[in-house]
Structures are given as C-alpha cells and as structure tokens.
Motif scaffolding. Structure first.
Motif, PDB file in Angstrom:
ATOM      1  N   ILE A  76       2.109   7.046   7.535  1.00 44.63           N
ATOM      2  CA  ILE A  76       1.206   7.389   6.430  1.00 44.63           C
ATOM      3  C   ILE A  76       0.332   8.671   6.551  1.00 44.63           C
ATOM      4  O   ILE A  76       0.222   9.378   5.719  1.00 44.63           O
ATOM      5  CB  ILE A  76       0.321   6.378   6.117  1.00 44.63           C
ATOM      6  N   GLN A  77      -0.381   8.383   7.687  1.00 45.32           N
ATOM      7  CA  GLN A  77      -1.129   9.721   8.083  1.00 45.32           C
ATOM      8  C   GLN A  77      -0.392  11.164   8.302  1.00 45.32           C
ATOM      9  O   GLN A  77      -0.829  12.153   7.593  1.00 45.32           O
ATOM     10  CB  GLN A  77      -1.708   9.368   9.480  1.00 45.32           C
ATOM     11  N   GLU A  84       2.380  -2.160  12.459  1.00 45.30           N
ATOM     12  CA  GLU A  84       1.143  -1.726  11.935  1.00 45.30           C
ATOM     13  C   GLU A  84       0.752  -0.473  12.249  1.00 45.30           C
ATOM     14  O   GLU A  84       0.435   0.562  11.524  1.00 45.30           O
ATOM     15  CB  GLU A  84      -0.016  -2.674  11.899  1.00 45.30           C
ATOM     16  N   GLU A 144       1.872  -5.792  15.344  1.00 47.89           N
ATOM     17  CA  GLU A 144       0.738  -4.873  15.884  1.00 47.89           C
ATOM     18  C   GLU A 144       1.472  -3.683  15.845  1.00 47.89           C
ATOM     19  O   GLU A 144       0.906  -2.600  15.267  1.00 47.89           O
ATOM     20  CB  GLU A 144      -0.009  -5.474  17.140  1.00 47.89           C
ATOM     21  N   LEU A 161       0.467  12.098   4.457  1.00 44.69           N
ATOM     22  CA  LEU A 161      -0.683  12.798   3.673  1.00 44.69           C
ATOM     23  C   LEU A 161      -1.077  14.015   4.090  1.00 44.69           C
ATOM     24  O   LEU A 161      -1.697  14.761   3.496  1.00 44.69           O
ATOM     25  CB  LEU A 161      -1.937  11.570   3.740  1.00 44.69           C
ATOM     26  N   ARG A 162      -0.771  14.105   5.512  1.00 47.19           N
ATOM     27  CA  ARG A 162      -1.157  15.458   6.027  1.00 47.19           C
ATOM     28  C   ARG A 162       0.005  16.506   5.357  1.00 47.19           C
ATOM     29  O   ARG A 162      -0.597  17.699   5.113  1.00 47.19           O
ATOM     30  CB  ARG A 162      -0.898  15.705   7.495  1.00 47.19           C
ATOM     31  N   MET A 194       1.003  -1.291   0.177  1.00 44.06           N
ATOM     32  CA  MET A 194      -0.090   0.053  -0.020  1.00 44.06           C
ATOM     33  C   MET A 194       0.939   1.232   0.095  1.00 44.06           C
ATOM     34  O   MET A 194       0.503   2.289  -0.590  1.00 44.06           O
ATOM     35  CB  MET A 194      -0.855  -0.173   1.509  1.00 44.06           C
ATOM     36  N   ARG A 211       3.155   2.106  10.879  1.00 42.59           N
ATOM     37  CA  ARG A 211       2.745   2.295   9.461  1.00 42.59           C
ATOM     38  C   ARG A 211       1.521   3.359   9.219  1.00 42.59           C
ATOM     39  O   ARG A 211       1.921   4.380   8.464  1.00 42.59           O
ATOM     40  CB  ARG A 211       2.492   1.005   8.777  1.00 42.59           C
ATOM     41  N   VAL A 212       0.461   2.893   9.915  1.00 36.52           N
ATOM     42  CA  VAL A 212      -0.513   3.975   9.986  1.00 36.52           C
ATOM     43  C   VAL A 212      -0.313   5.415  10.185  1.00 36.52           C
ATOM     44  O   VAL A 212      -0.742   6.111   9.607  1.00 36.52           O
ATOM     45  CB  VAL A 212      -1.933   3.433  10.814  1.00 36.52           C
ATOM     46  N   GLU A 213       0.598   5.577  11.310  1.00 30.97           N
ATOM     47  CA  GLU A 213       0.860   6.942  11.691  1.00 30.97           C
ATOM     48  C   GLU A 213       1.884   7.586  10.735  1.00 30.97           C
ATOM     49  O   GLU A 213       1.596   8.631  10.628  1.00 30.97           O
ATOM     50  CB  GLU A 213       1.354   6.829  13.029  1.00 30.97           C
TER      51      GLU A 213
END
Lengths: 345, 345
Positions: free
Chosen positions: B288-289, B281, B278, B292-293, B101, B284-286
């Motif tokens: 990307i966030q 992950e 976990e 993107l910000r 992703m 990774r989400v943070e």
C-alpha cells in the motif's frame, strides 16, 4: 487640406462666351473637350476625391503606422446589398466588436470558474469519505493525510476560481462600461451628421451649377439672337441675362465654398476621431493582454500550490513503518503473553 | 515447549493413602492443603497456562519485535456478549480487515478517477467554445492558444486518471485476489480444529481424574473398613480396588499425555501461522505504501505537465502587438487611402 486647381477658366472671362453648335470646332467646344479630358476629381456620396491617374502626391498623414486616419476615407460598397458603408462606420463597428470580444472572453473565464468550483466541490466531498478510515498506525496516518490533501487541493482550486473572478473576469467585463457605447453613438452621429450636411451642400452645388449653365445658355441664345436680329430683344435684355449669369456664378462660388468648408470640417473630425478610436483599440488590446497574462500567472500559481499539498503526504508515506504499526496494533489488541505449558498429572 | 512440574507427588506413593476426616490435620490433609497452595497452572477453554504469581521466566519468542507469535495465546472475552474469541481469531480478523482496507482505498482512487474525468471533459468542452473566436491578429492568436491550453490540460488530467487506474487502483484491487480469503479460511479451520481436539482431550483428562479420585476413595474406604473390621471385605477386595486405582492412574497419565501432545501441536501451528500472518501484514502495508507513493508521484507529474500547457500561451501573450494587429486589420478592412480634396468651381 491641400488645394487642388484644375484648368477651368474663371466664369467672368467673356472669352468663354462663344456659341455652341453641333459639329463645330469652335474654340468654346475645343475648350470644353479639353475640360473633359482634364477631369481630375470625382465626388462620390458627397465626398470629393482626386482621380487616381491625376493623383497628386498624397503622403500618408502617419506613414508606416497603418493609422486609421489614413485608410478609411472612402465608403465601402457592401458586395451583397449594394449599400454603402462609410469608412468611419467600419472603424466604429470594430470598436463595438472589440467590446463584444471583451464580454465573450469574460464569459469564457466565467465558464472556467464554474468548472473549477465543480472540481473543488467534488474533491472536497471525496476528501471527507470514510473509506479505509479504519486503517491505523503510520499507514493510517499517511492515508488520512492523503485524503485531507484532496481538501487542500479543493481549497487551491477555489482560491484560483475566486482570483479568476476578481482579477480577470470582472476587469474584462467592466472595462469601459456602458458609457463606451454612448460615446461611440455620439461619434457616430456627429460624423454622420457632417456627411449628411456634405451631401446637402453638394446637392446645392449641383443645383447652382445647373442654374449657372441655364443662365449661360440663355445669355448665349439671347446674344446670338441679337446678332442675327432674330427677335426684338434689346441690349437691356442681354444685360439682364448677363447679370443673372453672373449672379448664378456667384451663387455657385458660395455653394462650393460652403461645401469645401463642410468637407474640411468633416475631414478634421475624421482625423481626430479615428485617431481616438485607434488609441482606444490599442488600449483595449493591451488591457486584454494584461489580464490574460494574469490568467496564466494564476494558473502557474495554482499548479504550484497544488504541488505543495502533497508535501505532508509524501512525508507521512516516507514514515510508514510496518514494524511500528505492528507494535501499536499488538499493544492495543493482544490477548495474552503467557505461553501454554504442559498439563501435569 | 518447556516442561513445568508442580510439587504433586506421584500416584504410586503409598504414603498419600491417608484417611481424610473433617478437622483433622493428618499428614494427608496437610499434604492436600499444600497441594492447593502450590497450584501453579490453570486451564481455560482447554488451554493450560502458568498462573501469574508462579510464572516461570518466560522470555518472548521474538523479543522487541512485538511479534504476533508472542501476544495472542489467550482467548479474549467479548465485553458485550461474554463469548470468547481466540487470540488467533483476532489475528485473522486483522487480515480480513486489511483486505477490506485495500478494497476501500481502491474505491477511493476510483472516485478520484471519476472526478478527474469529469474535470477533463468540462475543460475539453470549454476549450472548443467559439467565444471571442473573432478576435484576430496577435491577440487573436494568443486567445486561441489560451483556449487550446484547456484541451491540453484536459489531456493531462485524462492521462492522470488513466495512470491512476492502472498504477494505483488496479494493483490495490487485485493484490491477493480471492485465494487470500480461501487461505485464511484454511488457517482458521485448521487452528480451530486443533482447539476443538484440545477441549475434547481436556474433558477426557477431567473424566480420568474423576475416575481416579473415585477409585482412590473406594480403596481408602475399603482399607479403613478392613482396619476396623467393619465389613467382611477380604484382602482380595482391597487388591482389586488397588488394581483399579492403579489402572485409573495409568488412564489419567495417558489422557494427560495425549492432551499435552495436542497442545504442543496447536502451539507449533500457532507460532508458524501467526508468523505467516505477520509477514503477510508487513507485505500488505509495504504494498500500500508503494502504491500510495505512486499516487503522489502521478500527482506531482500532473501538476508539472499542467504547468507546461501554459508555455505556448505565455509566449503568444508576450508577442501581442497592437500595432501589428492594427496593420493586419487595416490591410484587410481599409476602404480608401485617397484623402478628400476641395471641390472646384
């Protein structure tokens, strides 16, 4: 038009009938010399101007306005060709050039429109990309909105290009359609015709002047011949010569009158028409200013609308929650909660 | 790992040595039936779970957290293939998909960068257009600035694309380089090896169980035969059979011990590693966030910088003055101020 008189005597004054011989300093010769010294006007290409050194006070018709009607009386010599361009032509060419500028500005706007449409098309296409579409949860939602925002941006730019077309390009193109060129041609021909007539009338004046000079010389010669009894010319012949001289003088006066009427007519048309052209030019500049302002207004709008496409993206990015995403994902993909236990015997 | 005991008696209790015959309701048979009824565990693919109906209270290791370590104990049946995927595999695949992703998002940003560069190139080129360059005066200045503003816009978009590249695309691409995949492979192999061992150990337990059952049956038969004096088996034979039975019981105990140790080891590794996945992950989400910000921040900036390219244009359009322009043009192009005068005779 102000009248200007020089010091030449009238033609009917017999005192100007004096013999002319080389070298003599007869009153006539002295009079002619004085005439040359007091030359105050000059006719160029059929138009009669005061000479600078004896320039009467000529106030501008429209002082402090730099008006067309004050500055384009003389013809301009083309430095390369040597041909003459009437001042009015210069004004006309400016009008036609102005129309050309309008057209070129519209073309520029058209090119901008094409660029915007290309940009919108590319953004729109990318917006539909399946890249990272498998991202799920709050992060997936934020990502999907980010992708969608490109379609929203595309929409903004398409709207921009559409408004550019009808609010800027089209007005610039259609302002003063084809009738304008026809009108300019009409003015052109009208003023040029008056100038042609003026030239013709001036030629007639010159011809009449020469004819008068010939008649006067003939009369002079004949009078001298009578005095020294050189020929058998009778009083009759001299009366005839004098009559012809007078007629030539009348002819000249008529020619000069016609010329002056013509010049007056041309003068009036010049003032009227050049003021019209001046008005048209002010109108053109203001029209262009107005539409270019519309261009910048649309650009300002576009940047603002573009900013607003980010709001939903910002919100969703704010809401990205790894814990929530884990919950959603685990609920969907879990395999079993029972933990293993020891095997018994 | 909590111990769980079922109600099976120990092997050494001589009271379980009872004859089994079809139909009888001997204490032994009743005992065996009770054993079947009280089956509380099941071993699937080598892992031993409590059965649902007799599930002891198993509290989640990390309640309310939807933690990986609580939900991926069992294998998942692949609905199409019928093959089994361990819960840990599901977690690993999620990690690898997450990396994919990231990569796809970076690709998306790359595509945006290309679009911006194309747009900038087009604006820059158009900015240099000679269209309407002949417009002069205050209007000409405003027009020239309008054209220049396209070059300024191009600059803004190039800066945007450049920052997109280093502040968004690159971090997304390089976060967790190649080592990540190697690490995942290591985890994969490690856990898989423990499962393989577990299967092996379970097979040994089954084999030992069967061996014990055989030995017990043999002892039972021999004892019966002694009672009915069926054969000339001596007490000696029975002692031998009993010894073998005991040995088989010991073997079974050892196999079960080894199995349980292995399972415990696998359990610990599962908890540790799934918690690590976990954490990765969440990271990774943070990440990307955050990036993107950064994307939306750059977009906001860009729209603002874009707006500012209009300021000089707005100013110059404000200053457009047809009278001033006429003055400038007339001063440059006038042909003559002397107005024509009447021709004199």
């Amino acid at each position: 038009m102000e009248a200007s008189f020089d010091t030449e005597e009238s033609f009917d004054d017999p005192s100007c009938l004096s013999p002319q011989s080389p070298g003599s300093t007869s009153p006539a010769r002295r009079h002619n010399k004085e005439k040359e010294i007091k030359e105050t006007k000059t006719t160029i290409n059929g138009v009669t101007f005061p000479l600078p050194m004896t320039m009467p006070e000529q106030e501008l018709l429209k002082p402090s306005e730099w008006s067309y009607c004050d500055y384009f009386w003389a013809d301009r010599k083309d430095p390369q060709g040597g041909a003459c361009i009437p001042g009015f032509e210069v004004l006309l060419q400016k009008q036609l050039k102005g129309k050309q500028m309008q057209k070129e500005m519209a073309e520029f706007i058209r090119e901008r429109i094409k660029i915007e449409e290309e940009y919108a098309k590319n953004l729109s296409k990318l917006s539909q990309s399946p890249l990272a579409a498998q991202e799920e949860g709050t992060l997936g939602d934020a990502w999907a909105q980010l992708k969608k925002s490109l379609a929203d941006e595309a929409e903004v730019h398409l709207k921009f290009s559409s408004k550019l077309q009808c609010e800027v390009e089209k007005p610039l193109l259609t302002f003063r359609g084809d009738n304008f060129k026809k009108d300019m041609k009409k003015y052109d021909h009208h003023i040029a015709d008056l100038r042609k007539q003026l030239l013709t009338r001036y030629a007639a004046v010159e011809k009449a002047r020469k004819a008068l000079a010939d008649r006067q010389k003939d009369l002079e010669v004949k009078t001298q011949q009578l005095e020294i009894k050189l020929s058998n010319k009778t009083e009759e012949d001299i009366k005839k010569a004098r009559r012809k001289s007078t007629q030539a003088g009348d002819d000249l006066m008529r020619c000069v009158d016609l010329y002056n009427q013509n010049q007056s007519k041309w003068f009036e048309e010049m003032v009227t028409t050049s003021l019209e052209l001046e008005r048209l030019e002010v109108e053109r500049v203001e029209m262009i200013q107005q539409h270019l302002r519309q261009y910048t207004t649309l650009r300002h709008e576009t940047d603002m609308f573009n900013q607003s496409t980010l709001e939903p993206v910002d919100q969703l990015l704010q809401s990205v929650d790894p814990a929530k995403d884990r919950e959603l994902w685990v609920q969907e993909h879990k395999t079993g909660e029972f933990r293993p236990v020891d095997l018994d015997i």
